[in-house]
Design a protein around this motif. Structure first.
Motif, PDB file in Angstrom:
ATOM      1  N   ARG A 190       0.774  -1.059   0.156  1.00 19.32           N
ATOM      2  CA  ARG A 190      -0.006   0.123   0.077  1.00 19.32           C
ATOM      3  C   ARG A 190       0.995   1.400   0.025  1.00 19.32           C
ATOM      4  N   ARG A 249       2.206   1.991  -3.316  1.00 21.55           N
ATOM      5  CA  ARG A 249       1.341   2.548  -4.450  1.00 21.55           C
ATOM      6  C   ARG A 249       1.062   3.916  -3.911  1.00 21.55           C
ATOM      7  N   VAL A 250       0.733   4.215  -2.569  1.00 19.66           N
ATOM      8  CA  VAL A 250       0.456   5.616  -2.387  1.00 19.66           C
ATOM      9  C   VAL A 250       1.665   6.562  -2.877  1.00 19.66           C
ATOM     10  N   GLN A 278       3.752   6.187  -5.239  1.00 17.65           N
ATOM     11  CA  GLN A 278       3.696   6.598  -6.557  1.00 17.65           C
ATOM     12  C   GLN A 278       2.545   7.511  -6.920  1.00 17.65           C
ATOM     13  N   GLN A 279       1.346   7.381  -6.234  1.00 16.69           N
ATOM     14  CA  GLN A 279       0.237   8.383  -6.597  1.00 16.69           C
ATOM     15  C   GLN A 279       0.931   9.824  -5.902  1.00 16.69           C
ATOM     16  N   SER A 336       3.411  11.353  -8.184  1.00 17.66           N
ATOM     17  CA  SER A 336       2.857  12.110  -9.442  1.00 17.66           C
ATOM     18  C   SER A 336       2.214  13.140  -9.356  1.00 17.66           C
ATOM     19  N   PHE A 338      -5.587  13.200   0.969  1.00 19.94           N
ATOM     20  CA  PHE A 338      -5.803  11.702   1.151  1.00 19.94           C
ATOM     21  C   PHE A 338      -4.620  10.962   1.095  1.00 19.94           C
ATOM     22  N   TRP A 339      -3.571  11.192   0.201  1.00 22.70           N
ATOM     23  CA  TRP A 339      -2.592  10.729  -0.251  1.00 22.70           C
ATOM     24  C   TRP A 339      -1.728  10.706   1.048  1.00 22.70           C
ATOM     25  N   GLN A 380      -2.500  11.195   4.450  1.00 18.10           N
ATOM     26  CA  GLN A 380      -3.164  10.419   5.384  1.00 18.10           C
ATOM     27  C   GLN A 380      -2.818   8.997   5.075  1.00 18.10           C
TER      28      GLN A 380
END
Lengths: 206, 394
Positions: free
Chosen positions: B167, B170-171, B173-174, B177, B194-195, B197
């Protein structure tokens, strides 16, 4: 390695590549489809080509819910028997159809056409969120609840949280689909994450 | 725990291999290039789902299958007997031949007892500790090698770590970006909420798990280093989390205590992160330092000292894995004994006697000798087949 393909400029090769670009179609299926078309009667090929063009020419997005439709506004948006206080937000038109199949929801829909995913270059401004705000202020000002039915993954959660922060200050109740065990599932075979969520969001038996 | 069976189909140099296995020591002899390491790599892959060596998953599929078969598939499966009962783990690697000119990609699928599962559900069913010449890279390699060591080690002991790490990645990377978008003045900074947190929550789990495991490994490795290098200096291993100073002390607290402080710090550093277009703190930038007599071992220690330090770390890992789960891991010794002197070899073999099952590869069928390992079953690896060697002495 031997080249199994005809020359790359040939019509067959172009058709194989066109099929291969479709979701769920691998190189072998693409080849099989192309050779099927090659052998089929000309009417059949023409009917397919016309159906392909027609879907691009006649199908538009509903100006309210952004679902794909042949008439604008779409049938669901015009249906006066539906509950106009509730709007269910989904990622894609196929998700809308999945929820319709349940026959358990009688409110309106809104299709985002994607989810927030910065890695794919998709921000809130690339989704149909401005359109959602516009209809909440205008035609659908009676809506009191927005049900966020995005997928239960990271990007779906990011989108849900964004919508929650955007809409709650407008006095709208923003809810999220529950997560847990699928119906008919075998507890033994459930993965740990799903089982953990199901435990966390357990319900009282009355 | 031990493997009671191992099957490989189209994996590296093995077209087809079916082994029935028992607890105890297994010495696998074969000349260089015969595929000894491939065998241990395959066993380790069934434990961790990742190859220790292959850059791409498609590399694991045998060359013959890639050349001859329209849909090449490599299949690995093992029957594992553990304290929790028998379990079958299976990894299937399928190459997807692209259209002309595209490289072959590969997908990996996992099954536990025949049921399709995620990687995180398979990891830990089989636990291994692999000793190899590449272990030196943990001491003198790049920080990424040390993070990888921690991830592979902790993943096998703690399923929640695997999920938190996946997780987090993935977070991250997002988030990165999004930071680049914001750097180009597209989007609004509050889209980071959100990211941030999610990054703080999954990151805190990763950081605290690394701190706890490394503390245990450091104590165990220091004690074992004294045995391996009696006249030597003291080995100290320190976790260096990539966090600002006030937070570094919190990594030994529970994750729930660290997460909110991590989130606060991300907020404070938000403007700098946007300027950089990258997340500048967090476990993706962690490091570990190995000190011998107070000096960094990667720079100033001799080859022999580094080797002893890596060995001490692996031996500590065996002890920790046994202690945390109540069940000893399978030991994989990939041609490491020949590089050690008699005293160190004896130390490693003493640990080998404490676990249920050991696989030892060697280029020389007489080393380790029958005197050193009287109870070992011996095999010869020839052209992709493993054949028992009749024990003349027994």
């Amino acid at each position: 390695m031997q080249d199994p393909w005809p020359s790359s400029t040939s019509p067959i090769q172009r058709l194989v590549e066109a099929f291969h670009r479709l979701p769920g179609i691998g190189p072998k299926s693409a080849q099989r489809l192309a050779y099927y078309i090659l052998r089929a009667p000309e009417e059949e090929a023409r009917a397919l080509a016309e159906a392909l063009l027609e879907v691009k020419e006649r199908v538009v997005l509903c100006s309210r819910c952004q679902d794909i439709t042949e008439q604008d506004p779409c049938r669901i948006c015009l249906d006066t028997s539906r509950d106009r206080t509730s709007i269910c937000v989904v990622e894609e038109p196929l998700d809308l159809r999945a929820i319709e199949r349940t026959r358990g929801y009688h409110g309106l829909f809104h299709v985002l056409h994607g989810v927030i995913s910065p890695a794919d270059g998709v921000g809130p401004e690339d989704l149909k969120i401005a359109e959602l705000l516009a209809r909440l202020r205008d035609v659908d000002h009676d809506a009191t609840e927005v049900i966020v039915a995005t997928n239960p993954n990271l990007e779906g959660e990011a989108t849900a949280m964004y919508l929650g922060r955007l809409l709650t200050p407008l006095g709208i109740r923003v809810t999220r689909l529950a997560r847990g065990l699928p119906a008919g599932a075998d507890l033994e075979y459930a993965d740990d994450v799903t089982l953990g969520r199901a435990l966390e969001f357990r319900q009282v038996v009355e | 725990m031990h493997l009671s069976g191992l099957s490989l189909t189209n994996v590296r140099s093995f077209r087809r291999l079916d082994l029935e296995l028992r607890p105890g020591m297994h010495v696998i002899a074969g000349p260089n290039g015969s595929g000894k390491s491939n065998l241990l790599e395959a066993i380790a892959l069934l434990a961790t789902t990742r190859s220790v060596r292959a850059a791409a998953d498609a590399d694991l599929i045998s060359w013959d299958a890639l050349r001859d078969e329209p849909l090449p598939v490599g299949r690995l499966s093992a029957q594992v007997a553990s304290r929790e009962g028998p379990v079958t783990v299976e990894v299937v690697i399928a190459a997807r031949a692209g259209l002309e000119g595209q490289p072959a990609a590969a997908t990996r699928r996992f099954r536990v007892n025949g049921v399709a599962r995620r990687a995180s559900d398979l990891i830990g069913r089989l636990r291994v500790v692999l000793f190899s010449a590449d272990d030196l890279g943990i001491i003198d390699g790049a920080p990424a090698a040390r993070r990888r060591y921690l991830d592979v080690t902790i993943s096998q002991l703690d399923p929640t770590y695997v999920r938190a790490l996946q997780r987090y990645q993935r977070v991250l990377q997002q988030r990165n970006s999004l930071l680049r978008r914001l750097q180009e003045r597209r989007g609004a900074p509050n889209e980071l909420d959100f990211w941030d947190q999610e990054l703080a929550e999954s990151g805190a789990t990763v950081l605290t798990a690394r701190a706890a495991t490394l503390a245990a490994l450091a104590t165990g490795a220091s004690a074992r280093y004294v045995d391996l290098a009696p006249a030597g200096e003291e080995l100290a291993i320190c976790y260096r989390p990539a966090l600002p100073p006030p937070l570094t002390d919190l990594v030994s607290e529970p994750a729930a205590a660290l997460a909110p402080r991590f989130l606060e710090t991300l907020n404070e550093l938000r403007r700098r992160d946007i300027q950089a277009g990258a997340t500048r703190i967090g476990p993706h930038r962690d490091d570990v330092t190995f000190l011998l007599g107070g000096h960094p071992a990667g720079v100033s220690a001799s080859r022999g000292q580094q080797r002893s330090a890596a060995l001490a770390l692996r031996l500590a890992e065996v002890a920790l894995s046994t202690q945390r789960t109540g069940d000893a891991p399978v030991l994989l010794l990939d041609d490491v004994l020949s590089e050690l002197d008699a005293a160190r070899r004896a130390r490693v073999l003493a640990t080998a006697y404490e676990v249920d099952q050991v696989f030892i590869t060697t280029p020389d069928p007489d080393r380790p000798s029958v005197d050193e390992l009287p109870s070992a079953r011996r095999y010869q690896l020839v052209s992709g087949a493993v054949r028992p060697i009749e024990d003349a002495a027994g």
